[in-house]
Design a protein around this motif. Structure first.
Motif, PDB file in Angstrom:
ATOM      1  N   THR A  18     -13.438  -0.301 -41.135  1.00 18.95           N
ATOM      2  CA  THR A  18     -15.189   0.939 -40.618  1.00 18.95           C
ATOM      3  C   THR A  18     -13.894   1.443 -39.963  1.00 18.95           C
ATOM      4  OG1 THR A  18     -17.049   0.059 -40.794  1.00 18.95           O
ATOM      5  CG2 THR A  18     -17.113   2.594 -39.668  1.00 18.95           C
ATOM      6  N   HIS A  51     -15.802  -6.239 -32.880  1.00 11.49           N
ATOM      7  CA  HIS A  51     -16.553  -5.671 -33.437  1.00 11.49           C
ATOM      8  C   HIS A  51     -16.239  -7.209 -33.897  1.00 11.49           C
ATOM      9  CE1 HIS A  51     -19.845  -4.421 -36.356  1.00 11.49           C
ATOM     10  NE2 HIS A  51     -20.495  -5.918 -35.960  1.00 11.49           N
ATOM     11  N   GLU A 110      -7.955  -9.002 -40.325  1.00 10.46           N
ATOM     12  CA  GLU A 110      -9.557 -10.123 -40.641  1.00 10.46           C
ATOM     13  C   GLU A 110      -8.374 -11.237 -41.444  1.00 10.46           C
ATOM     14  OE1 GLU A 110     -12.316  -9.062 -42.281  1.00 10.46           O
ATOM     15  OE2 GLU A 110     -12.426 -10.901 -42.700  1.00 10.46           O
ATOM     16  N   ILE A 111      -9.858 -11.832 -41.665  1.00 14.53           N
ATOM     17  CA  ILE A 111      -8.731 -13.365 -41.526  1.00 14.53           C
ATOM     18  C   ILE A 111      -9.841 -13.831 -42.707  1.00 14.53           C
ATOM     19  CG2 ILE A 111     -11.617 -14.597 -40.680  1.00 14.53           C
ATOM     20  CD1 ILE A 111      -9.651 -17.131 -39.922  1.00 14.53           C
ATOM     21  N   PHE A 120     -11.035  -7.394 -35.603  1.00 10.86           N
ATOM     22  CA  PHE A 120     -12.316  -7.724 -36.209  1.00 10.86           C
ATOM     23  C   PHE A 120     -12.356  -6.827 -37.806  1.00 10.86           C
ATOM     24  CE2 PHE A 120     -13.424  -9.818 -32.981  1.00 10.86           C
ATOM     25  CZ  PHE A 120     -12.860 -11.691 -33.141  1.00 10.86           C
ATOM     26  N   PHE A 161     -19.547 -14.856 -42.401  1.00  6.03           N
ATOM     27  CA  PHE A 161     -18.595 -14.395 -43.389  1.00  6.03           C
ATOM     28  C   PHE A 161     -17.177 -14.585 -44.255  1.00  6.03           C
ATOM     29  CE2 PHE A 161     -20.198 -11.816 -39.771  1.00  6.03           C
ATOM     30  CZ  PHE A 161     -20.208 -10.140 -40.454  1.00  6.03           C
ATOM     31  N   ASN A 200     -21.272  -4.632 -41.477  1.00  9.48           N
ATOM     32  CA  ASN A 200     -20.112  -3.321 -41.237  1.00  9.48           C
ATOM     33  C   ASN A 200     -20.644  -2.124 -40.020  1.00  9.48           C
ATOM     34  OD1 ASN A 200     -22.095  -2.000 -42.390  1.00  9.48           O
ATOM     35  ND2 ASN A 200     -20.969  -0.891 -43.760  1.00  9.48           N
ATOM     36  N   PHE A 201     -20.366  -2.080 -39.153  1.00 13.07           N
ATOM     37  CA  PHE A 201     -21.174  -0.419 -38.431  1.00 13.07           C
ATOM     38  C   PHE A 201     -20.718   0.306 -38.613  1.00 13.07           C
ATOM     39  CE2 PHE A 201     -17.468  -1.284 -34.879  1.00 13.07           C
ATOM     40  CZ  PHE A 201     -16.329  -0.720 -35.392  1.00 13.07           C
ATOM     41  N   GLY A 255     -14.762  -4.152 -43.558  1.00 13.24           N
ATOM     42  CA  GLY A 255     -14.933  -3.407 -44.642  1.00 13.24           C
ATOM     43  C   GLY A 255     -13.821  -2.110 -44.086  1.00 13.24           C
ATOM     44  N   ASP A 276      -5.469 -14.562 -39.205  1.00 16.38           N
ATOM     45  CA  ASP A 276      -6.319 -15.021 -38.609  1.00 16.38           C
ATOM     46  C   ASP A 276      -5.703 -14.305 -37.215  1.00 16.38           C
ATOM     47  OD1 ASP A 276      -7.660 -16.154 -36.482  1.00 16.38           O
ATOM     48  OD2 ASP A 276      -6.972 -18.272 -36.584  1.00 16.38           O
ATOM     49  N   SER A 277      -7.037 -13.901 -36.099  1.00 16.50           N
ATOM     50  CA  SER A 277      -6.531 -12.959 -35.034  1.00 16.50           C
ATOM     51  C   SER A 277      -6.480 -13.823 -34.386  1.00 16.50           C
ATOM     52  CB  SER A 277      -7.505 -12.028 -34.503  1.00 16.50           C
ATOM     53  OG  SER A 277      -8.235 -11.103 -35.544  1.00 16.50           O
ATOM     54  N   ASN A 304     -11.679 -20.789 -38.867  1.00 15.11           N
ATOM     55  CA  ASN A 304     -11.356 -20.142 -37.229  1.00 15.11           C
ATOM     56  C   ASN A 304     -12.281 -18.778 -37.631  1.00 15.11           C
ATOM     57  OD1 ASN A 304     -10.504 -21.652 -35.674  1.00 15.11           O
ATOM     58  ND2 ASN A 304      -8.235 -21.173 -36.104  1.00 15.11           N
ATOM     59  N   ASN A 305     -12.896 -18.414 -38.724  1.00 16.80           N
ATOM     60  CA  ASN A 305     -13.969 -17.416 -38.690  1.00 16.80           C
ATOM     61  C   ASN A 305     -14.905 -17.724 -37.816  1.00 16.80           C
ATOM     62  OD1 ASN A 305     -15.457 -15.829 -39.530  1.00 16.80           O
ATOM     63  ND2 ASN A 305     -14.937 -15.329 -41.152  1.00 16.80           N
ATOM     64  N   LEU A 306     -15.311 -16.621 -37.175  1.00 18.49           N
ATOM     65  CA  LEU A 306     -16.031 -16.873 -35.228  1.00 18.49           C
ATOM     66  C   LEU A 306     -17.193 -17.138 -36.514  1.00 18.49           C
ATOM     67  CD1 LEU A 306     -13.408 -15.886 -33.648  1.00 18.49           C
ATOM     68  CD2 LEU A 306     -15.381 -15.481 -32.368  1.00 18.49           C
TER      69      LEU A 306
HETATM   70  C1  LIG Z   1     -18.952  -7.597 -37.661  1.00 20.77           C
HETATM   71  S1  LIG Z   1     -17.911  -8.007 -39.167  1.00 20.77           S
HETATM   72  C2  LIG Z   1     -17.126  -6.406 -38.690  1.00 20.77           C
HETATM   73  C3  LIG Z   1     -17.464  -5.201 -39.790  1.00 20.77           C
HETATM   74  C4  LIG Z   1     -16.308  -3.967 -39.309  1.00 20.77           C
HETATM   75  N1  LIG Z   1     -16.397  -3.569 -37.884  1.00 20.77           N
HETATM   76  C5  LIG Z   1     -17.275  -3.294 -40.116  1.00 20.77           C
HETATM   77  O1  LIG Z   1     -17.680  -2.168 -40.205  1.00 20.77           O
HETATM   78  O2  LIG Z   1     -16.488  -3.292 -41.418  1.00 20.77           O
HETATM   79  C6  LIG Z   1     -16.460  -9.060 -38.168  1.00 20.77           C
HETATM   80  C7  LIG Z   1     -15.448  -9.586 -39.130  1.00 20.77           C
HETATM   81  O3  LIG Z   1     -14.495 -10.302 -37.974  1.00 20.77           O
HETATM   82  C8  LIG Z   1     -14.192 -11.178 -39.488  1.00 20.77           C
HETATM   83  N2  LIG Z   1     -13.295 -12.089 -38.725  1.00 20.77           N
HETATM   84  C9  LIG Z   1     -14.426 -13.740 -38.011  1.00 20.77           C
HETATM   85  N3  LIG Z   1     -13.691 -14.368 -37.585  1.00 20.77           N
HETATM   86  C10 LIG Z   1     -11.803 -13.417 -37.546  1.00 20.77           C
HETATM   87  C11 LIG Z   1     -10.654 -14.486 -37.300  1.00 20.77           C
HETATM   88  N4  LIG Z   1     -10.239 -14.735 -36.319  1.00 20.77           N
HETATM   89  N5  LIG Z   1     -10.035 -13.342 -37.913  1.00 20.77           N
HETATM   90  C12 LIG Z   1     -10.089 -12.162 -37.722  1.00 20.77           C
HETATM   91  N6  LIG Z   1     -10.929 -11.848 -38.185  1.00 20.77           N
HETATM   92  C13 LIG Z   1     -12.610 -12.792 -38.091  1.00 20.77           C
HETATM   93  C14 LIG Z   1     -15.167 -11.872 -40.069  1.00 20.77           C
HETATM   94  O4  LIG Z   1     -14.403 -12.351 -41.353  1.00 20.77           O
HETATM   95  C15 LIG Z   1     -15.975 -10.318 -40.620  1.00 20.77           C
HETATM   96  O5  LIG Z   1     -15.503  -9.588 -41.382  1.00 20.77           O
END
Ligand SMILES: C[S@@+](CC[C@H](N)C(=O)[O-])C[C@H]1O[C@@H](n2cnc3c(N)ncnc32)[C@H](O)[C@@H]1O
Length: 265
Positions: free
Chosen positions: A71, A145, A87-88, A66, A154, A42-43, A69, A121-122, A159-161
């Motif tokens: 935030t 983020h 959120e994926i 994205f 994650f 998280n940030f 959690g 999926d974004s 497609n989770n980056l």
């Molecule tokens: C770095 S975290 C973000 C944390 C967030 N800013 C926080 O404070 O909790 C990145 C998130 O993006 C999600 N993610 C990755 N690829 C995605 C996609 N294609 N579509 C939606 N969510 C995705 C991951 O599962 C993860 O939960």
């Protein structure tokens, strides 16, 4: 220029909590009013706080594709802005929905803002439809983020980056999400990218500058590059000595900063 925030510039000297410097040293996570620190990756809430205060008004919509959690969602709603997150990962999505429900009790009586979370999926969601569902046409702020490529896994989703097999694939998927976000962002409004760099085979991969360029290709104007201090992640805390040894042995520096790129449509 139309005003895009509720700050009282007549009394600008009273706005001491609003940062205008490009170096952010944040030593402690803000953990009150429903914020929890359970999500790995998280940030700190102070990041969305700064942008929400400067680039939105009460009642505006903050989009976070994205949301992890949650935030951004918690902070936006706390400040009276509506929030929409994607959120994926199904499990993360479920846990975050519960955190959002729990955080409701911390809201001040006069707050009518809502936080919405779509599990999906974004890269493939229809952003216009998602906004329509909550009665909105445009977002007034986008906060991105993404995973720092594969540093933290994650989830298992293709497609989770964080599962992108190559840097090119990571940036391609990120570009799709930037494009879709820009499409629903109101003109004259801001998009922020929060990301750090990484090492691969002892070579520095400047994810920050790569993602910045992806966003610039979408005809966004670069307004600021912010450098923020970055604490050792929970995962690496036990291995600090080992990382220091690796840095010394390989002629590298350990990352203590991440980037925030701020762009305007
Ligand atoms: C770095 S975290 C973000 C944390 C967030 N800013 C926080 O404070 O909790 C990145 C998130 O993006 C999600 N993610 C990755 N690829 C995605 C996609 N294609 N579509 C939606 N969510 C995705 C991951 O599962 C993860 O939960």
């Amino acid at each position: 220029m139309p005003k895009i925030n509720d700050l009282d510039l007549e009394n600008w000297k009273d706005l001491s909590e609003i940062t205008t410097d490009s170096l952010w040293i944040i030593d402690k996570r803000y953990n009150e009013n429903g914020h929890k620190n359970g999500f790995w990756g998280n940030f700190v809430p102070q990041i969305p706080y700064q942008f929400i205060q400067r680039y939105t008004k009460v009642g505006d919509l903050v989009l976070d594709p994205f949301s992890g959690g949650g935030t951004t969602l918690i902070e936006a709603r706390r400040l009276g802005r509506d929030a929409l997150g994607f959120e994926i990962n199904a499990q993360t999505c479920q846990v975050t929905q519960q955190i959002l429900n729990d955080a409701e009790k911390f809201l001040k009586d006069n707050v009518t803002a809502k936080a919405y979370l779509t599990c999906g999926d974004s890269t493939s969601l229809d952003y216009n439809k998602e906004l329509q569902k909550i009665g909105k046409k445009k977002a007034q702020l986008v906060i991105l983020h993404p995973p720092y490529w594969d540093i933290i896994k994650f989830g298992q989703e293709e497609n989770n980056l964080s599962n992108a097999e190559t840097l090119g694939a990571f940036l391609e998927k990120f570009q799709v999400i930037v494009k879709k976000s820009v499409d629903v962002l109101e003109k004259g409004r801001y998009l922020a990218i929060v990301i750090a760099d990484k090492y691969k085979n002892s070579e520095l991969i400047p994810l920050g500058f790569y993602t910045m360029q992806v966003a610039q290709r979408e005809k966004l104007k670069l307004k600021s590059i912010i450098v923020k201090n970055f604490d050792t992640t929970k995962g690496k805390q036990n291995q600090q000595a080992l990382w220091r040894y690796r840095a010394l042995a390989n002629g590298l520096y350990l990352f203590k900063h991440e980037y925030i790129f701020l762009l305007k449509k």
